[in-house]
Write a protein that holds these residues in place. Sequence first.
Motif, PDB file in Angstrom:
ATOM      1  N   ASP A 182      -5.219  -2.477   9.331  1.00 39.36           N
ATOM      2  CA  ASP A 182      -6.830  -1.739   8.297  1.00 39.36           C
ATOM      3  C   ASP A 182      -6.534  -1.412   6.877  1.00 39.36           C
ATOM      4  O   ASP A 182      -6.691  -1.524   5.890  1.00 39.36           O
ATOM      5  N   VAL A 183      -5.988  -0.265   6.905  1.00 38.12           N
ATOM      6  CA  VAL A 183      -5.295   0.742   5.393  1.00 38.12           C
ATOM      7  C   VAL A 183      -4.503  -0.406   4.996  1.00 38.12           C
ATOM      8  O   VAL A 183      -4.884  -0.503   3.779  1.00 38.12           O
ATOM      9  N   LEU A 184      -3.723  -1.391   5.468  1.00 34.92           N
ATOM     10  CA  LEU A 184      -2.614  -1.683   4.975  1.00 34.92           C
ATOM     11  C   LEU A 184      -4.084  -3.414   4.015  1.00 34.92           C
ATOM     12  O   LEU A 184      -3.210  -3.667   2.684  1.00 34.92           O
ATOM     13  N   ASP A 185      -4.380  -3.689   4.798  1.00 37.62           N
ATOM     14  CA  ASP A 185      -5.377  -4.765   4.016  1.00 37.62           C
ATOM     15  C   ASP A 185      -6.470  -4.096   2.650  1.00 37.62           C
ATOM     16  O   ASP A 185      -6.527  -4.416   1.900  1.00 37.62           O
ATOM     17  N   THR A 186      -6.361  -2.472   3.133  1.00 40.29           N
ATOM     18  CA  THR A 186      -6.981  -2.218   1.639  1.00 40.29           C
ATOM     19  C   THR A 186      -6.526  -2.013   0.618  1.00 40.29           C
ATOM     20  O   THR A 186      -6.060  -2.213  -0.586  1.00 40.29           O
ATOM     21  N   ALA A 187      -4.855  -2.167   1.007  1.00 42.01           N
ATOM     22  CA  ALA A 187      -3.889  -1.389   0.249  1.00 42.01           C
ATOM     23  C   ALA A 187      -3.751  -2.825  -0.814  1.00 42.01           C
ATOM     24  O   ALA A 187      -3.207  -2.742  -2.183  1.00 42.01           O
ATOM     25  N   SER A 188      -3.695  -4.028  -0.849  1.00 43.02           N
ATOM     26  CA  SER A 188      -4.020  -5.304  -1.532  1.00 43.02           C
ATOM     27  C   SER A 188      -4.478  -5.335  -1.481  1.00 43.02           C
ATOM     28  O   SER A 188      -4.722  -6.261  -2.544  1.00 43.02           O
ATOM     29  N   ALA A 189      -5.972  -5.635  -1.554  1.00 45.02           N
ATOM     30  CA  ALA A 189      -6.396  -5.873  -2.170  1.00 45.02           C
ATOM     31  C   ALA A 189      -7.036  -4.732  -3.225  1.00 45.02           C
ATOM     32  O   ALA A 189      -7.352  -5.259  -4.482  1.00 45.02           O
ATOM     33  N   MET A 190      -6.491  -2.885  -3.577  1.00 42.60           N
ATOM     34  CA  MET A 190      -6.680  -2.706  -4.727  1.00 42.60           C
ATOM     35  C   MET A 190      -5.324  -3.286  -5.422  1.00 42.60           C
ATOM     36  O   MET A 190      -5.478  -3.092  -6.791  1.00 42.60           O
ATOM     37  N   ARG A 191      -4.447  -3.742  -5.077  1.00 44.79           N
ATOM     38  CA  ARG A 191      -3.570  -4.577  -5.856  1.00 44.79           C
ATOM     39  C   ARG A 191      -4.322  -5.735  -6.932  1.00 44.79           C
ATOM     40  O   ARG A 191      -3.995  -6.064  -7.263  1.00 44.79           O
ATOM     41  N   ALA A 192      -5.152  -6.275  -5.827  1.00 43.91           N
ATOM     42  CA  ALA A 192      -6.067  -7.366  -6.157  1.00 43.91           C
ATOM     43  C   ALA A 192      -6.450  -7.325  -7.437  1.00 43.91           C
ATOM     44  O   ALA A 192      -7.052  -8.127  -7.842  1.00 43.91           O
ATOM     45  N   GLU A 212      -1.781  -0.589  -9.197  1.00 41.22           N
ATOM     46  CA  GLU A 212      -0.026  -0.875  -8.826  1.00 41.22           C
ATOM     47  C   GLU A 212       0.211   0.432  -7.561  1.00 41.22           C
ATOM     48  O   GLU A 212      -0.044   1.829  -7.232  1.00 41.22           O
ATOM     49  N   VAL A 213      -0.064  -0.164  -6.747  1.00 40.17           N
ATOM     50  CA  VAL A 213       0.178   0.266  -5.230  1.00 40.17           C
ATOM     51  C   VAL A 213       2.217  -0.410  -4.483  1.00 40.17           C
ATOM     52  O   VAL A 213       2.129  -0.651  -4.112  1.00 40.17           O
ATOM     53  N   THR A 214       2.720   1.040  -4.085  1.00 40.58           N
ATOM     54  CA  THR A 214       4.141   1.483  -3.533  1.00 40.58           C
ATOM     55  C   THR A 214       4.129   1.780  -2.483  1.00 40.58           C
ATOM     56  O   THR A 214       3.691   3.135  -2.128  1.00 40.58           O
ATOM     57  N   ASP A 215       4.382   1.037  -1.863  1.00 49.41           N
ATOM     58  CA  ASP A 215       5.145   1.740  -0.260  1.00 49.41           C
ATOM     59  C   ASP A 215       6.655   2.399  -0.127  1.00 49.41           C
ATOM     60  O   ASP A 215       7.417   1.356  -0.503  1.00 49.41           O
ATOM     61  N   HIS A 216       6.847   3.472  -0.343  1.00 50.40           N
ATOM     62  CA  HIS A 216       7.572   4.620  -0.672  1.00 50.40           C
ATOM     63  C   HIS A 216       8.636   4.685   0.609  1.00 50.40           C
ATOM     64  O   HIS A 216      10.261   5.013   0.676  1.00 50.40           O
TER      65      HIS A 216
END
Length: 450
Positions: free
Chosen positions: A55-65, A69-73
Amino acid sequence: MSSHGDPIPMTSRKTRNLRGTAHVPGDKSISHRSLILGALSVGETTIDGLLEGQDVLDTASAMRAFGAEVTDHGGGRWSVHGVGVGGFAEPDQVIDCGNSGTGVRLIMGAMATSPITATFTGDASLNSRPMGRVTDPLALFGAQSYGREGGRLPLTIVGAADPVPVRYEVPVPSAQVKSAVLLAGLNAPGQTVVIEKEATRDHTERMLAGFGAELSVTEEDGKRVITLTGQPELQPQSIIVPRDPSSAAFPVCAALIVEGSDVLVPNIGLNPTRAGLFYTLQDMGADLVFENPREEGGEPVADLRARFSPDMKGIEVPPDRAASMIDEYPVLSVVAAFAEGKTHMPGVKELRVKESDRIDAMAQGLRAAGLTVDEGEDWWTVHGLGHGKVPGGATVESRLDHRIAMSFLVLGMASEQPVKVDDAGPIATSFPIFERLMADLGARIERANG
């Protein structure tokens, strides 16, 4: 079929002595909002402890769209370089929010007052859920929406080119609707006002204030009135996400019904708009203790210790507590099965329109496991049999709903016969480590052949 592949049947068997420390994932509500508000800020927001469920990974992808700039460290540490309020770019692709009603409704609000167009879709469960309760108030700002019959996804929103602030009274308690309106109000001039008859989880208000928005909360005529001044420049933050009380519910409830159990769940968020389940369990006689209470990032937290509680009693759950535990009623109904007497749960109409009709899903499954359950449009009653008296032996349908799947796997840990869930795949959307975490405590959950 699960939301992201072939069905994953699981069977849960009776066990004893669940013991250890359960490090549950970060809070899903705060994780969603951290990504969205980070994207609406100017500069870099850092997030530690982000829930990395689908669910949250989908929101991260949406913010990129939308241009952030969303980065997983790694290790739950993320950063978001935001584009500022009103700075969303028009996405090139359809925004797929998977199974997440929270994600899609909050993102719709965040983009609805920018002059861009976006189309949203999701899995079979999300696409069956009505969106009108969000798109209706967004229309007051000037946004237009075009979806399937009943306002269902796939749905396109044309953001308002010249948004106007609104004054909106939420018709039914819903943190998602309230939050969508507040996020839309960020890019509207003047003051947007949201009125709640009943308080719902207030993470959005707390986090908006933390990011620098001008926001006030007052009470008028017994109602909660939230006033937001639009078009601020949000300041990036360093966020430590508390662990999710909705996820903690599963190891906590399992410990209460499994003989010999003693489980510690550290660093749980105890926001009063989220902690209703724990107080309800204590009302039932559960051995549940809050240890080391403290505050982190503006949110109250504590360590929860749950021990086997064979003498719990059924109760009348206060209806005004519903908003603070709406996602926890399925697993509460499992605990109620092992309590003596009736547990009546009124004021829960919202459960009819979650990932599934959760009242019907739990009632059908509990009946198959040997329980008596009464239900109405906005209430249900479980007739508890007491410790050691729940037959089990059922195969139940998860209905693409992660909380239904996890709740019945908890039931199987203490029922006389195993309980099988037809598809536990959706658990990955919100609690990807559930299976391993429960096994580490001593649970006997196994993947079954279809």
